[in-house]
Scaffold this motif. Structure first.
Motif, PDB file in Angstrom:
ATOM      1  N   VAL A  13       0.855  -1.180   0.000  1.00 61.72           N
ATOM      2  CA  VAL A  13       0.000   0.000   0.000  1.00 61.72           C
ATOM      3  C   VAL A  13       0.894   1.234   0.000  1.00 61.72           C
ATOM      4  O   VAL A  13       1.587   1.510   0.977  1.00 61.72           O
ATOM      5  N   GLU A  37      -1.841   2.482  -5.062  1.00 60.02           N
ATOM      6  CA  GLU A  37      -1.514   3.888  -4.828  1.00 60.02           C
ATOM      7  C   GLU A  37      -2.782   4.722  -4.937  1.00 60.02           C
ATOM      8  O   GLU A  37      -3.492   4.664  -5.936  1.00 60.02           O
ATOM      9  N   ALA A  38      -3.068   5.532  -3.889  1.00 63.13           N
ATOM     10  CA  ALA A  38      -4.268   6.354  -3.885  1.00 63.13           C
ATOM     11  C   ALA A  38      -4.185   7.493  -4.895  1.00 63.13           C
ATOM     12  O   ALA A  38      -5.201   7.879  -5.486  1.00 63.13           O
ATOM     13  N   ALA A  39      -2.995   8.052  -5.104  1.00 64.26           N
ATOM     14  CA  ALA A  39      -2.830   9.138  -6.060  1.00 64.26           C
ATOM     15  C   ALA A  39      -2.830   8.575  -7.479  1.00 64.26           C
ATOM     16  O   ALA A  39      -2.904   7.370  -7.694  1.00 64.26           O
ATOM     17  N   THR A 257      -2.740   2.684  -9.741  1.00 60.05           N
ATOM     18  CA  THR A 257      -2.919   4.017  -9.192  1.00 60.05           C
ATOM     19  C   THR A 257      -4.404   4.344  -9.088  1.00 60.05           C
ATOM     20  O   THR A 257      -5.250   3.705  -9.707  1.00 60.05           O
ATOM     21  N   ARG A 260      -7.549   3.594  -3.366  1.00 55.99           N
ATOM     22  CA  ARG A 260      -7.360   4.024  -1.974  1.00 55.99           C
ATOM     23  C   ARG A 260      -7.699   2.902  -1.013  1.00 55.99           C
ATOM     24  O   ARG A 260      -8.832   2.409  -0.983  1.00 55.99           O
ATOM     25  N   THR A 262      -8.686   1.349   2.482  1.00 53.83           N
ATOM     26  CA  THR A 262      -9.458   1.821   3.631  1.00 53.83           C
ATOM     27  C   THR A 262      -9.213   0.998   4.885  1.00 53.83           C
ATOM     28  O   THR A 262      -9.420   1.488   5.998  1.00 53.83           O
ATOM     29  N   THR A 271     -10.293  -1.802  -0.338  1.00 59.05           N
ATOM     30  CA  THR A 271     -10.150  -0.515  -1.016  1.00 59.05           C
ATOM     31  C   THR A 271     -11.517   0.107  -1.251  1.00 59.05           C
ATOM     32  O   THR A 271     -12.545  -0.584  -1.297  1.00 59.05           O
ATOM     33  N   GLU A 273     -12.410   1.687  -4.013  1.00 53.45           N
ATOM     34  CA  GLU A 273     -12.819   1.623  -5.421  1.00 53.45           C
ATOM     35  C   GLU A 273     -12.966   0.202  -5.947  1.00 53.45           C
ATOM     36  O   GLU A 273     -13.797  -0.054  -6.816  1.00 53.45           O
ATOM     37  N   THR A 286       3.134   3.848   3.050  1.00 56.02           N
ATOM     38  CA  THR A 286       2.700   5.232   2.887  1.00 56.02           C
ATOM     39  C   THR A 286       3.520   6.139   3.802  1.00 56.02           C
ATOM     40  O   THR A 286       4.414   5.682   4.521  1.00 56.02           O
ATOM     41  N   ALA A 290      -0.571   8.676   7.005  1.00 56.17           N
ATOM     42  CA  ALA A 290      -1.487   7.762   6.329  1.00 56.17           C
ATOM     43  C   ALA A 290      -1.337   6.346   6.867  1.00 56.17           C
ATOM     44  O   ALA A 290      -2.327   5.603   6.972  1.00 56.17           O
TER      45      ALA A 290
END
Length: 464
Positions: A13, A37-39, A257, A260, A262, A271, A273, A286, A290
């Motif tokens: 993560v 990757e959240a970004a 990418t 995110r 959770t 995640t 998404e 991270t 985070a």
């Protein structure tokens, strides 16, 4: 019962350099790995913004050619490091002074020769003597016995010899020295006040991103050792070149990418998404804040904020590829450089990029204050310089006050791991090294005979 179906052996993560370097080692060992990757881009804080042909680093941490994790043997043979001019430039009393670092036995013998020769020089009132010539190094007499920011010529020679010894000192010996703050250690070691205030304080502030030098003296010793053993440098193409190189070395489809996480457990990552990713181990890579959201109870350190101001000019200062420090500390800028002289790829042809770093919270008129300070540092008008960007990062560098464990555990329990610069030293070297330690721990556990999955999933942290 049927065995669970794993989507990957390991889920990482975070795609900063710690997580990517760990993923490189895991995939190289035949372990199937997924990086989330959240970004929408890899790299984390090692980001580079592109504006009108300029490449602008968000934080712009200084690297060293002496970092072991950046050497080709560490798997980064495609990384091009652009070194600054040797040593640094110190601005003091309206003048620039070169602070060089002799290396190797030849440099140590030369420095000792200078000390002996100057110690036997005539007293004040006697006829002046010519500067002592040292093979391979220029030695110039200062304006007066205390005129240069390094102190007298004897002080300079002793400092050079000390740096040479430090470059050859094993890391293990540095890590068992009594631990103080960096500021306390400078005073406790009996160095001349002029040398400390005029050179070592501004140098360490730039290397550690810590203007008050509250950092552990062991971290400071490691930073000075890297400075003495190598050259300060920048990655060609911007800070993003390092994480992008690491990502390109991973098998296709490894990095995802815009995903995110959770919540995490020892066997899965949930995640927002894409639902749940099943696995045999999870590595949280991270930043510290985070990571604590995914791992309740994980300690969050304080941080050193960093602001980088980027200017463009058609008439660059005549300082070459030097890193310029303010020995007088007469303004907000800690260090500055014409970075396009160090790495020409950072500016379009015919233009120059000047990047300057402010440590601590920026003032309301940060660009105006920086321009005024740069005008004094470079000895020229900055009125016509174009401001390209002002990047402020509040959580730029984790603080490491004493006592600080430079090898904080990366294995929380079997199946759950954490890495990043908050587990090691707060440097690029520290982040990469923590990724190496985490991957080694994962590989050791995956090869063990005992069961990996003995813990229940961690609770999902509440929204802040």
């Amino acid at each position: 019962m049927l065995e669970p179906t794993y989507q990957a052996d390991v889920v990482v993560v975070g795609s900063g350099i710690a997580g990517l370097s760990a993923a490189r080692r895991l995939t190289g060992a035949g372990v199937t790995t997924v990086v989330l990757e959240a970004a929408h881009a890899v790299g984390g804080r090692m980001a580079t913004e592109k504006i009108d042909g300029f490449r602008l680093d968000r934080i712009g941490q200084l690297l060293s050619t002496a970092y072991p994790e950046l050497r080709p043997a560490a798997g980064l043979d495609g990384l091009v490091l652009r070194p600054f001019a040797p040593g640094v430039l110190l601005h003091s009393d309206g003048r620039h002074h070169r602070a060089g670092v002799p290396t190797g036995a030849r440099g140590a013998r030369g420095a000792l020769h200078v000390v002996r020769a100057l110690a036997s020089a005539p007293r004040a009132g006697s006829a002046p003597r010519r500067p002592v010539a040292v093979p391979g190094r220029q030695v110039s007499a200062p304006r007066s016995r205390t005129g240069a920011p390094l102190g007298t010529a004897v002080d300079q020679a002793r400092l050079g010899a000390a740096f040479t010894r430090l470059a050859g000192t094993p890391v293990e010996r540095l890590l068992v020295r009594p631990e103080l703050t960096a500021a306390e250690a400078l005073l406790a070691r009996g160095l001349p006040a002029r040398t400390v205030d005029g050179f070592l304080r501004p140098l360490l502030a730039a290397l550690l991103c810590d203007p008050d030098l509250t950092t552990s003296s062991r971290c400071a010793d490691l930073a000075l050792r890297a400075f003495a053993a190598g050259r300060l440098c920048l990655p060609e193409g911007g800070a993003e070149a390092l994480p992008e190189l690491l990502a390109r070395g991973l098998p296709a489809g490894t990095v995802h990418t815009g995903v995110r996480a959770t919540s995490v457990s020892t066997t899965s990552v949930t995640t927002a998404e894409h639902g749940e990713f099943r696995c045999r181990a999870v590595l949280i890579a991270t930043d510290a804040r985070a990571a604590a959201q995914l791992l309740p109870g994980l300690r969050v350190p304080d941080f050193h904020p960093v602001t980088v101001v980027h200017h463009a000019t058609d008439e660059p200062p005549e300082t070459g590829a030097s890193l310029l420090l303010d020995a007088d500390r007469g303004g907000p800028v800690t260090h500055t450089a014409v970075v396009s002289r160090v790495d020409p790829s950072r500016a379009p042809a015919g233009r120059a990029l000047v990047s300057s770093t402010v440590l601590g919270p920026p003032g309301a008129q940060v660009d105006t204050d920086v321009r005024m300070h740069l005008s004094r540092l470079y000895g020229m008008s900055t009125a016509r310089w174009e401001t390209l960007a002002v990047h402020h990062t509040a959580d730029a560098v984790p603080a490491t006050p004493p006592p600080h464990d430079l090898r904080r555990p990366v294995r929380l329990l079997a199946g759950l791991y954490v890495c990043g610069d908050h587990r090691d030293t707060s440097t690029v070297q520290g982040a990469l090294h923590s990724g190496r330690r985490a991957s080694a721990a994962i590989l050791a556990d995956l090869g063990a005979d005992r069961p990996l999955h003995t813990a229940d999933p961690l609770p999902t942290p509440r929204a802040a």
